[in-house]
Design a protein around this motif. Structure first.
Motif: not given
Length: 334
Positions: A242-245, A254-261, A281-283
């Motif tokens: 749930e943290n990640l999703t 918010e219309g932001l990208g979802t490439s995560l660290v 996920l791209d993380a």
């Protein structure tokens, strides 16, 4: 082979570059390859120079025995310290329980051999074989996971997600503070390079907490100098999934990208990466330091949690290993 977590089409990138490093099989393959290389070198030296090779083999054998004795002592010590400092919860007793289980199997084997009780030797050998198999998996998980957690974060991420853990009132404990500090460190590096990723503090409110973890974490981050315009709070999650999703959903909203660290503690980084892969996920997940006394019990819990994600497969492995080892023991002692 490592995969750039910023690949726009992550699955296409994986097909082009090779297997995803965020999986237990990658850990087994890498650690197994290193072990195979070491054995190959020793055998080559033995072939070319029996005297030198024999000495090297003896030295390695002695080193392994000493290393295992030191490891057992370290695990026993840290197990006791964790129980004293953190309480007698099941998770805190895992290290001592694992050591006790192996010691019990060795004792049964010894008794079976001394008393010539084959009916005791066979299950003891089967149990030790299963223990050894999962011990090797644990070694791969710990070694590979430690290397993975210490990778430098790929620059240019859209967001830095800090995974939550238990808070005490409005106080952030050291374990969680290390996660937030790592996120702030990455954020600072990105800002120095002229980029402005958002910082998502992710964590809901547990039944024994006075406020959502995300909110408490955000206040800590702001006190430490985080730019308020970049701080986001995700305060509904209860698990790593749930943290990640939910953090991803917040960014999409918010219309932001979802490439995560993603930042967490080092013992948790590899499992969080495995979960991120399973969620598509791209993380990339990076780890923050953990108190040394706490690490063994914590990483053992993480390993068990990873096995529990594929319970049927790992149970089948245990059954096959036990049956094979038991059959071999029966052939020897019958």
């Amino acid at each position: 082979m490592l995969v750039d977590a910023r690949e726009p089409d992550l699955r296409r990138g994986l097909r082009q570059r090779g297997s995803d490093p965020r999986r237990l099989s990658s850990a087994v393959a890498v650690v197994g390859a290193v072990g195979y290389l070491v054995v190959s070198v020793v055998l080559t030296v033995v072939t070319l120079s029996p005297m030198v090779g024999g000495g090297l083999a003896v030295l390695l054998a002695v080193g392994l025995v000493v290393a295992n004795l030191v490891l057992v002592g370290y695990l026993a010590y840290t197990g006791v310290v964790v129980v004293r400092r953190e309480g007698h919860g099941l998770g805190n007793l895992l290290t001592l329980g694992a050591l006790g289980g192996v010691a019990g199997l060795l004792l049964l084997l010894g008794l079976g051999i001394v008393l010539s009780w084959s009916w005791l030797v066979i299950p003891a050998v089967a149990g030790l074989a299963v223990s050894a198999t999962f011990g090797l998996l644990l070694t791969a998980f710990v070694v590979y996971g430690a290397v993975y957690a210490r990778q430098a974060p790929h620059p240019g991420m859209d967001a830095i997600v800090v995974l939550g853990s238990k808070v005490f009132g409005d106080r952030v404990p050291p374990l969680l503070a290390a996660r937030i500090d790592r996120g702030l460190e990455i954020l600072g590096s990105e800002q120095e390079a002229g980029r402005r990723p958002v910082l998502v503090l992710s964590g809901g409110q547990g039944s024994d907490e006075d406020a959502p973890e995300g909110a408490v974490m955000a206040r800590y981050a702001l006190r430490e100098g985080a730019d308020a315009e970049l701080v986001r709070v995700e305060d509904r999650s209860r698990t790593t999934e749930e943290n990640l999703t939910l953090s991803r959903d917040l960014l999409l909203g918010e219309g932001l990208g979802t490439s995560l660290v993603v930042t967490t503690n080092d013992f948790h980084a590899f499992r969080a990466a495995i979960i991120a892969r399973e969620l598509g996920l791209d993380a990339q997940v990076v780890g923050a330091p953990t108190a040394r006394y706490y690490f063994p019990s914590a990483v053992l819990r993480e390993f068990i949690a990873v096995l529990a994600r594929s319970p049927i497969f790992h149970a089948a492995v245990a059954v096959v290993v036990a049956l094979a080892a038991g059959a071999l023991a029966w052939l020897v002692v019958r």
